[in-house]
Design a protein around this motif. Sequence first.
Motif, PDB file in Angstrom:
ATOM      1  N   ILE A 118       0.853  -1.181   0.000  1.00 15.16           N
ATOM      2  CA  ILE A 118       0.000   0.000   0.000  1.00 15.16           C
ATOM      3  C   ILE A 118       0.895   1.240   0.000  1.00 15.16           C
ATOM      4  CG2 ILE A 118      -1.779   1.290   1.223  1.00 15.16           C
ATOM      5  CD1 ILE A 118      -2.740  -1.331  -0.006  1.00 15.16           C
ATOM      6  N   ARG A 119       0.652   2.124  -0.960  1.00 15.92           N
ATOM      7  CA  ARG A 119       1.473   3.324  -1.119  1.00 15.92           C
ATOM      8  C   ARG A 119       0.633   4.545  -0.755  1.00 15.92           C
ATOM      9  NH1 ARG A 119       5.585   1.674  -5.300  1.00 15.92           N
ATOM     10  NH2 ARG A 119       5.235  -0.563  -5.544  1.00 15.92           N
ATOM     11  N   PRO A 120       0.958   5.210   0.345  1.00 18.88           N
ATOM     12  CA  PRO A 120       0.156   6.356   0.772  1.00 18.88           C
ATOM     13  C   PRO A 120       0.781   7.695   0.360  1.00 18.88           C
ATOM     14  CG  PRO A 120       1.498   5.612   2.591  1.00 18.88           C
ATOM     15  CD  PRO A 120       1.884   4.760   1.395  1.00 18.88           C
ATOM     16  N   PHE A 121      -0.050   8.692   0.220  1.00 21.77           N
ATOM     17  CA  PHE A 121       0.408  10.073   0.062  1.00 21.77           C
ATOM     18  C   PHE A 121      -0.727  10.993   0.499  1.00 21.77           C
ATOM     19  CE2 PHE A 121      -1.671   9.164  -3.917  1.00 21.77           C
ATOM     20  CZ  PHE A 121      -2.333  10.336  -4.257  1.00 21.77           C
ATOM     21  N   THR A 122      -0.419  12.270   0.638  1.00 20.97           N
ATOM     22  CA  THR A 122      -1.386  13.237   1.142  1.00 20.97           C
ATOM     23  C   THR A 122      -1.525  14.393   0.157  1.00 20.97           C
ATOM     24  OG1 THR A 122      -0.845  12.683   3.434  1.00 20.97           O
ATOM     25  CG2 THR A 122      -1.980  14.778   3.054  1.00 20.97           C
ATOM     26  N   VAL A 123      -2.765  14.792  -0.075  1.00 28.10           N
ATOM     27  CA  VAL A 123      -3.062  16.002  -0.852  1.00 28.10           C
ATOM     28  C   VAL A 123      -3.423  17.088   0.148  1.00 28.10           C
ATOM     29  CG1 VAL A 123      -4.572  17.073  -2.555  1.00 28.10           C
ATOM     30  CG2 VAL A 123      -3.838  14.694  -2.857  1.00 28.10           C
ATOM     31  N   ASP A 124      -2.631  18.103   0.206  1.00 25.82           N
ATOM     32  CA  ASP A 124      -2.844  19.214   1.151  1.00 25.82           C
ATOM     33  C   ASP A 124      -2.775  20.502   0.350  1.00 25.82           C
ATOM     34  OD1 ASP A 124      -3.040  20.932   3.241  1.00 25.82           O
ATOM     35  OD2 ASP A 124      -1.295  20.187   4.345  1.00 25.82           O
ATOM     36  N   ALA A 125      -3.928  21.117   0.127  1.00 25.25           N
ATOM     37  CA  ALA A 125      -3.957  22.291  -0.745  1.00 25.25           C
ATOM     38  C   ALA A 125      -5.107  23.209  -0.353  1.00 25.25           C
ATOM     39  CB  ALA A 125      -4.103  21.861  -2.207  1.00 25.25           C
ATOM     40  N   THR A 126      -4.987  24.442  -0.790  1.00 23.52           N
ATOM     41  CA  THR A 126      -6.055  25.428  -0.624  1.00 23.52           C
ATOM     42  C   THR A 126      -6.898  25.439  -1.884  1.00 23.52           C
ATOM     43  OG1 THR A 126      -4.690  26.788   0.830  1.00 23.52           O
ATOM     44  CG2 THR A 126      -6.573  27.855  -0.205  1.00 23.52           C
ATOM     45  N   THR A 161       1.748  10.554 -11.507  1.00 17.55           N
ATOM     46  CA  THR A 161       0.456  10.587 -12.180  1.00 17.55           C
ATOM     47  C   THR A 161      -0.693  10.426 -11.194  1.00 17.55           C
ATOM     48  OG1 THR A 161       1.393   9.721 -14.233  1.00 17.55           O
ATOM     49  CG2 THR A 161      -0.973   9.474 -13.929  1.00 17.55           C
ATOM     50  N   VAL A 162      -0.568   9.510 -10.249  1.00 19.76           N
ATOM     51  CA  VAL A 162      -1.642   9.306  -9.284  1.00 19.76           C
ATOM     52  C   VAL A 162      -1.755  10.511  -8.341  1.00 19.76           C
ATOM     53  CG1 VAL A 162      -0.285   8.046  -7.553  1.00 19.76           C
ATOM     54  CG2 VAL A 162      -2.707   7.607  -7.754  1.00 19.76           C
ATOM     55  N   HIS A 163      -0.651  11.159  -8.037  1.00 17.90           N
ATOM     56  CA  HIS A 163      -0.714  12.386  -7.241  1.00 17.90           C
ATOM     57  C   HIS A 163      -1.512  13.473  -7.971  1.00 17.90           C
ATOM     58  CE1 HIS A 163       2.384  10.512  -4.784  1.00 17.90           C
ATOM     59  NE2 HIS A 163       2.389  11.549  -3.973  1.00 17.90           N
ATOM     60  N   ARG A 164      -1.204  13.677  -9.218  1.00 19.64           N
ATOM     61  CA  ARG A 164      -1.889  14.718  -9.983  1.00 19.64           C
ATOM     62  C   ARG A 164      -3.354  14.373 -10.210  1.00 19.64           C
ATOM     63  NH1 ARG A 164       2.857  15.721 -14.565  1.00 19.64           N
ATOM     64  NH2 ARG A 164       4.328  16.801 -13.152  1.00 19.64           N
ATOM     65  N   ALA A 165      -3.628  13.089 -10.461  1.00 16.85           N
ATOM     66  CA  ALA A 165      -5.024  12.681 -10.654  1.00 16.85           C
ATOM     67  C   ALA A 165      -5.829  12.909  -9.384  1.00 16.85           C
ATOM     68  CB  ALA A 165      -5.083  11.217 -11.070  1.00 16.85           C
ATOM     69  N   ALA A 166      -5.250  12.616  -8.232  1.00 15.03           N
ATOM     70  CA  ALA A 166      -5.956  12.811  -6.963  1.00 15.03           C
ATOM     71  C   ALA A 166      -6.224  14.289  -6.705  1.00 15.03           C
ATOM     72  CB  ALA A 166      -5.137  12.214  -5.823  1.00 15.03           C
ATOM     73  N   GLU A 167      -5.243  15.122  -6.898  1.00 17.19           N
ATOM     74  CA  GLU A 167      -5.451  16.552  -6.657  1.00 17.19           C
ATOM     75  C   GLU A 167      -6.478  17.131  -7.604  1.00 17.19           C
ATOM     76  OE1 GLU A 167      -2.899  20.728  -6.332  1.00 17.19           O
ATOM     77  OE2 GLU A 167      -1.863  18.786  -6.356  1.00 17.19           O
ATOM     78  N   SER A 168      -6.431  16.717  -8.875  1.00 15.45           N
ATOM     79  CA  SER A 168      -7.405  17.209  -9.851  1.00 15.45           C
ATOM     80  C   SER A 168      -8.819  16.770  -9.485  1.00 15.45           C
ATOM     81  CB  SER A 168      -7.030  16.693 -11.238  1.00 15.45           C
ATOM     82  OG  SER A 168      -7.997  17.071 -12.198  1.00 15.45           O
ATOM     83  N   ALA A 169      -8.976  15.503  -9.076  1.00 15.83           N
ATOM     84  CA  ALA A 169     -10.300  14.999  -8.720  1.00 15.83           C
ATOM     85  C   ALA A 169     -10.848  15.707  -7.492  1.00 15.83           C
ATOM     86  CB  ALA A 169     -10.227  13.493  -8.482  1.00 15.83           C
ATOM     87  N   ILE A 170     -10.011  15.922  -6.492  1.00 12.54           N
ATOM     88  CA  ILE A 170     -10.467  16.581  -5.263  1.00 12.54           C
ATOM     89  C   ILE A 170     -10.845  18.029  -5.539  1.00 12.54           C
ATOM     90  CG2 ILE A 170      -9.726  17.301  -2.957  1.00 12.54           C
ATOM     91  CD1 ILE A 170      -7.945  14.742  -2.950  1.00 12.54           C
ATOM     92  N   ARG A 171     -10.061  18.727  -6.349  1.00 20.74           N
ATOM     93  CA  ARG A 171     -10.402  20.106  -6.700  1.00 20.74           C
ATOM     94  C   ARG A 171     -11.744  20.165  -7.425  1.00 20.74           C
ATOM     95  NH1 ARG A 171      -6.743  24.032  -5.924  1.00 20.74           N
ATOM     96  NH2 ARG A 171      -4.559  23.430  -5.525  1.00 20.74           N
ATOM     97  N   ASP A 172     -11.981  19.205  -8.288  1.00 21.73           N
ATOM     98  CA  ASP A 172     -13.246  19.182  -9.022  1.00 21.73           C
ATOM     99  C   ASP A 172     -14.427  18.979  -8.070  1.00 21.73           C
ATOM    100  OD1 ASP A 172     -14.678  18.982 -11.710  1.00 21.73           O
ATOM    101  OD2 ASP A 172     -15.217  17.060 -10.790  1.00 21.73           O
TER     102      ASP A 172
END
Length: 227
Positions: A118-126, A161-172
């Motif tokens: 399992i590979r974890p990461f965090t999206v932390d953005a305004t 790629t998965v980092h960018r996809a996650a941030e894009s999806a959350i922003r949407d």
Amino acid sequence: MAWNDSDGNDRDPWGGRRNEDGPPDLDEVVKKMQDKLGGIFGGGRSSSGRGDGPKMMWLPILIGLALLLSYEMFWRIEPAERGVVMRFGKYVDTILPGPHIRLPRPFEEVLKVNVEQIRPFTVDATMLTGDENIVDVEMAVQYRIKDVKNYLFLIADPDQTVHRAAESAIRDIIGQSTLDFVITEGRAQIANDATTLIQEILDNYDAGIEVTSVSMQPAKPPEQVKA
């Protein structure tokens, strides 16, 4: 002259030998015959002595080469792994857990990839909400490899790629939600929607990645706009 008379030169009428020589020794005759037979059939001491030296010298070398070849050809894939077979640097196959025999290097090489890690990461953005408010969002995303071939070869940087996809999806998703929904009861719904949308984006890229979970921390407005 009688046959047993001496002629003065100590010779006899049978072979001209001196009388004191006597008949040939029987043990010596047998020994000579054994030596001759041993030379014919390879059993002589001198013959075997010369042949055993080179054989004994090459034996450890041959054993070492056999062990090295076995090491290069044998691969054990663990239950959590998949083996990616590369032949002269080109993908040819994916092998499942268990023992496998492949061509030795440099012909083939097997890359072991852990598909259960399992590979974890965090999206932390305004981010900007749908009612035009600013909110600080923190979401923890976990994923694993679903298809090793796609993961390794179809996209240049799968983890990025998965980092960018996650941030894009959350922003949407945040962009379609109100501030009150984001900071109150909407956390679980936003996390579920984000999981689905991230997976859709990755599948469109054939990234070979499976999103296992998305969890959202409590969101809050930035300090500058909290009032």
